[in-house]
Motif scaffolding. Sequence first.
Motif, PDB file in Angstrom:
ATOM      1  N   ILE A 140       0.841  -1.204   0.000  1.00  0.00           N
ATOM      2  CA  ILE A 140       0.000   0.000   0.000  1.00  0.00           C
ATOM      3  C   ILE A 140       0.871   1.247   0.000  1.00  0.00           C
ATOM      4  O   ILE A 140       1.962   1.256   0.581  1.00  0.00           O
ATOM      5  CB  ILE A 140      -0.951   0.004   1.230  1.00  0.00           C
ATOM      6  CG1 ILE A 140      -1.944   1.170   1.172  1.00  0.00           C
ATOM      7  CG2 ILE A 140      -0.169  -0.001   2.526  1.00  0.00           C
ATOM      8  CD1 ILE A 140      -3.021   1.127   2.259  1.00  0.00           C
ATOM      9  N   ARG A 181      -5.087   6.718  -0.009  1.00  0.00           N
ATOM     10  CA  ARG A 181      -4.480   5.383   0.033  1.00  0.00           C
ATOM     11  C   ARG A 181      -4.654   4.674  -1.302  1.00  0.00           C
ATOM     12  O   ARG A 181      -5.673   4.861  -1.968  1.00  0.00           O
ATOM     13  CB  ARG A 181      -5.123   4.553   1.142  1.00  0.00           C
ATOM     14  CG  ARG A 181      -4.991   5.184   2.508  1.00  0.00           C
ATOM     15  CD  ARG A 181      -5.966   4.572   3.518  1.00  0.00           C
ATOM     16  NE  ARG A 181      -5.974   5.357   4.731  1.00  0.00           N
ATOM     17  CZ  ARG A 181      -6.796   6.373   4.962  1.00  0.00           C
ATOM     18  NH1 ARG A 181      -7.696   6.706   4.077  1.00  0.00           N
ATOM     19  NH2 ARG A 181      -6.718   7.048   6.090  1.00  0.00           N
ATOM     20  N   LYS A 182      -3.663   3.841  -1.633  1.00  0.00           N
ATOM     21  CA  LYS A 182      -3.745   3.046  -2.863  1.00  0.00           C
ATOM     22  C   LYS A 182      -3.163   1.660  -2.594  1.00  0.00           C
ATOM     23  O   LYS A 182      -1.991   1.531  -2.220  1.00  0.00           O
ATOM     24  CB  LYS A 182      -2.957   3.712  -3.986  1.00  0.00           C
ATOM     25  CG  LYS A 182      -2.988   2.931  -5.288  1.00  0.00           C
ATOM     26  CD  LYS A 182      -2.200   3.633  -6.369  1.00  0.00           C
ATOM     27  CE  LYS A 182      -2.247   2.839  -7.669  1.00  0.00           C
ATOM     28  NZ  LYS A 182      -1.485   3.525  -8.717  1.00  0.00           N
ATOM     29  N   ALA A 183      -3.995   0.640  -2.776  1.00  0.00           N
ATOM     30  CA  ALA A 183      -3.527  -0.740  -2.638  1.00  0.00           C
ATOM     31  C   ALA A 183      -2.607  -1.075  -3.804  1.00  0.00           C
ATOM     32  O   ALA A 183      -2.869  -0.688  -4.948  1.00  0.00           O
ATOM     33  CB  ALA A 183      -4.718  -1.694  -2.617  1.00  0.00           C
ATOM     34  N   LYS A 227      -7.242  -4.236   1.779  1.00  0.00           N
ATOM     35  CA  LYS A 227      -8.583  -3.666   1.558  1.00  0.00           C
ATOM     36  C   LYS A 227      -9.263  -3.391   2.902  1.00  0.00           C
ATOM     37  O   LYS A 227      -9.902  -2.348   3.086  1.00  0.00           O
ATOM     38  CB  LYS A 227      -9.424  -4.611   0.703  1.00  0.00           C
ATOM     39  CG  LYS A 227      -8.918  -4.704  -0.730  1.00  0.00           C
ATOM     40  CD  LYS A 227      -9.787  -5.646  -1.537  1.00  0.00           C
ATOM     41  CE  LYS A 227      -9.222  -6.043  -2.820  1.00  0.00           C
ATOM     42  NZ  LYS A 227      -9.063  -5.403  -3.925  1.00  0.00           N
ATOM     43  N   GLU A 231       0.411   5.444   0.936  1.00  0.00           N
ATOM     44  CA  GLU A 231      -0.488   6.334   1.661  1.00  0.00           C
ATOM     45  C   GLU A 231       0.107   7.733   1.672  1.00  0.00           C
ATOM     46  O   GLU A 231       1.295   7.915   1.904  1.00  0.00           O
ATOM     47  CB  GLU A 231      -0.696   5.825   3.085  1.00  0.00           C
ATOM     48  CG  GLU A 231      -1.735   6.583   3.859  1.00  0.00           C
ATOM     49  CD  GLU A 231      -2.240   5.826   5.087  1.00  0.00           C
ATOM     50  OE1 GLU A 231      -3.222   6.306   5.672  1.00  0.00           O
ATOM     51  OE2 GLU A 231      -1.665   4.788   5.452  1.00  0.00           O
ATOM     52  N   ILE A 253      -7.645  -0.258   4.462  1.00  0.00           N
ATOM     53  CA  ILE A 253      -8.140   0.970   3.834  1.00  0.00           C
ATOM     54  C   ILE A 253      -9.546   1.287   4.341  1.00  0.00           C
ATOM     55  O   ILE A 253      -9.842   2.422   4.730  1.00  0.00           O
ATOM     56  CB  ILE A 253      -8.098   0.851   2.296  1.00  0.00           C
ATOM     57  CG1 ILE A 253      -6.638   0.854   1.818  1.00  0.00           C
ATOM     58  CG2 ILE A 253      -8.895   1.983   1.633  1.00  0.00           C
ATOM     59  CD1 ILE A 253      -6.449   0.529   0.351  1.00  0.00           C
ATOM     60  N   SER A 258      -9.442   2.408   8.019  1.00  0.00           N
ATOM     61  CA  SER A 258      -8.827   3.739   8.112  1.00  0.00           C
ATOM     62  C   SER A 258      -9.829   4.822   7.731  1.00  0.00           C
ATOM     63  O   SER A 258      -9.899   5.880   8.374  1.00  0.00           O
ATOM     64  CB  SER A 258      -7.584   3.817   7.220  1.00  0.00           C
ATOM     65  OG  SER A 258      -6.597   2.919   7.670  1.00  0.00           O
ATOM     66  N   GLU A 259     -10.617   4.561   6.690  1.00  0.00           N
ATOM     67  CA  GLU A 259     -11.644   5.520   6.279  1.00  0.00           C
ATOM     68  C   GLU A 259     -12.728   5.652   7.352  1.00  0.00           C
ATOM     69  O   GLU A 259     -13.214   6.748   7.618  1.00  0.00           O
ATOM     70  CB  GLU A 259     -12.250   5.096   4.936  1.00  0.00           C
ATOM     71  CG  GLU A 259     -11.268   5.254   3.795  1.00  0.00           C
ATOM     72  CD  GLU A 259     -11.719   4.595   2.496  1.00  0.00           C
ATOM     73  OE1 GLU A 259     -12.726   3.833   2.496  1.00  0.00           O
ATOM     74  OE2 GLU A 259     -11.050   4.834   1.467  1.00  0.00           O
TER      75      GLU A 259
END
Length: 184
Positions: free
Chosen positions: A74, A122-124, A132, A76, A135, A138-139
């Motif tokens: 990930i 964030r980007k996986a 997943k 971030e 993310i 975290s959201e």
Amino acid sequence: MKKESLIKIPNEISKDVIDFCNDICPGSQPLFVKVEKAEKSETLNCFVNVRKYAKKHSGHMQHGWSIYEIPGKILEAEFHCVYKSTKGDLIDISPNLLKKDKVLFLPDKKIVYEGYQIDNIRKALDEDPLIKELITISEKVFKKLSKDGLRFQYGAVSANPELIELMQEKFRIIKKLEDELLDN
């Protein structure tokens, strides 16, 4: 022996990092910025730190994003601010939680601090279900902070039981990721 954090500052500006940064702020290039903690600057308070420092030392606030990674899993980006000298040099005067002497910083001229936190981006980097989950949780944590009016606070915040439960879930996922990565 102290265990090293799973979350890291990238060692290099890889293609994944460039693509991620281009999605956030097209045309801006990430760069490594030296950390030189200013006297009285506090962790997790970069906007106040830099505003005071710039006023005292005739410089400017440079808004942007600190880039972090769990390598191969990930990327971030955290809304951040560094000091820009009158000569154009960038210096991160705020200590970071990872206690590193440099950060990977993406300048962003279109975003400005307006007194409240902005959620990380964030980007996986792979299809790992734990990423997943990380993310998503975290959201949820950020939404809960915002709902409770805590997005206007930095540093330590008072948490209600629901937020504590979300944070515990986030730490559980990170622990699972650590175990997974250690097994590989």
